[in-house]
Every structure is written in structure tokens, then in C-alpha cells.
Write an enzyme that holds these catalytic residues in place. Structure first.
Site, PDB file in Angstrom:
ATOM      1  N   HIS A 174       4.039  -8.776  -0.747  1.00  0.00           N
ATOM      2  CA  HIS A 174       2.852  -7.954  -1.404  1.00  0.00           C
ATOM      3  C   HIS A 174       2.993  -6.612  -1.704  1.00  0.00           C
ATOM      4  O   HIS A 174       4.012  -5.937  -1.059  1.00  0.00           O
ATOM      5  CB  HIS A 174       1.594  -8.356  -0.382  1.00  0.00           C
ATOM      6  CG  HIS A 174       1.801  -7.551   0.924  1.00  0.00           C
ATOM      7  ND1 HIS A 174       2.317  -8.397   2.216  1.00  0.00           N
ATOM      8  CD2 HIS A 174       1.534  -6.546   1.617  1.00  0.00           C
ATOM      9  CE1 HIS A 174       2.456  -7.746   3.205  1.00  0.00           C
ATOM     10  NE2 HIS A 174       1.997  -6.475   2.853  1.00  0.00           N
ATOM     11  N   ALA A 175       1.932  -6.062  -1.981  1.00  0.00           N
ATOM     12  CA  ALA A 175       2.065  -4.542  -2.190  1.00  0.00           C
ATOM     13  C   ALA A 175       0.623  -4.219  -1.927  1.00  0.00           C
ATOM     14  O   ALA A 175      -0.294  -5.021  -1.580  1.00  0.00           O
ATOM     15  CB  ALA A 175       2.384  -4.122  -3.751  1.00  0.00           C
TER      16      ALA A 175
END
Length: 141
Positions: free
Chosen positions: A57-58
Site C-alpha cells: 500500500h501507499a
């Protein structure tokens, strides 16, 4: 250590005081060697499955610094145009995970412990968990 080539990242080195007989003291200070006010701290352990992949994820706004305080792992970084893998095994060297930086952690050694400090409290709305959405967001910048 190889230079970090992706955007929104960099190495963070903590002061390490070594006492052969009494172990190591590693010092982390908010707004000194950590470039933000720390609002959350968490750690990940019991990573006995060497095929596990964490992260994926970011973040929209959150900044973090990740450390490997025991063992080793591979940190994967992707800023949307460049990718990099970093071997993490030094207890006083962390990597800044800035906003809009896709990251993964994998290839954990036995006994690996990750420590992460974050600039804000947990908010699910800050996570970008879809890689295609991430690519669209960083492509618009």
C-alpha cells in the site's frame, strides 16, 4: 548502503551507543532524527513465514520511518516511476516512507522484528491499497 533513488524517501540514521558488556542504546528523537512529530509507534514480529509479503500500500498524507531492529528483510519501494529494493538489517538505520510511496516488506529472516514510527494516528481513509489507483494518483502529480 546504496543511495535511495525513489521520491519521498531517504535514510534515517539514529545515534547508537555501543557498550560491549551492556548492549546497545539506540536513540530516536521526534523532530531531530525523525523528521516529524511521532503520533503512532508499532512493531511487527513473529514473521516466521519467509514467503509472507506485508505492506502492499501507499499513504495519501502519512509519513513513516521503518526500522529492522532484529533480523533482516527486503523493503520494496515504488514511487510510480522508479522501483527499488533495500536490504534492511541495521538496527539504527531506517528508511523514510513519505506520502505517495508504495511499499512492501518481504523475505523476512527468522526472528525478524520491524519497528515503524508514524506521523499520524491510524486512519483507513489515508491508505491507498489498490496499485492501479496509486499509479493514477502519482501520475496526476
Amino acid at each position: 548502503m546504496d543511495p535511495i533513488i525513489v521520491k519521498n524517501s531517504g535514510y534515517i540514521e539514529l545515534k547508537k551507543i555501543q557498550d560491549e558488556r551492556d548492549g546497545n542504546l539506540i536513540i530516536m528523537e521526534t523532530l531531530k532524527n525523525i523528521p516529524f512529530e511521532i503520533k503512532r509507534v508499532y512493531y511487527i514480529n513473529n514473521l516466521e513465514n519467509s514467503v509472507s509479503v506485508r505492506g502492499k500500500h501507499a499513504h495519501r498524507e502519512l509519513e513513516q520511518v521503518i526500522f529492522c531492529i532484529s533480523g533482516s528483510f527486503i523493503l520494496g519501494l515504488d514511487d510510480g516511476s522508479q522501483k527499488q529494493k533495500i536490504f534492511m538489517n541495521k538496527d539504527n538505520i531506517g528508511v523514510l516512507l513519505g506520502k505517495h510511496l508504495w511499499h512492501t516488506m518481504e523475505e523476512f529472516s527468522s526472528g525478524c522484528v520491524l519497528l515503524v514510527v508514524a506521523s499520524d494516528y491510524y486512519q483507513e481513509s489515508d491508505y491507498i491499497r489498490d496499485y492501479n489507483l496509486f499509479k493514477n494518483i502519482v501520475g496526476q502529480q
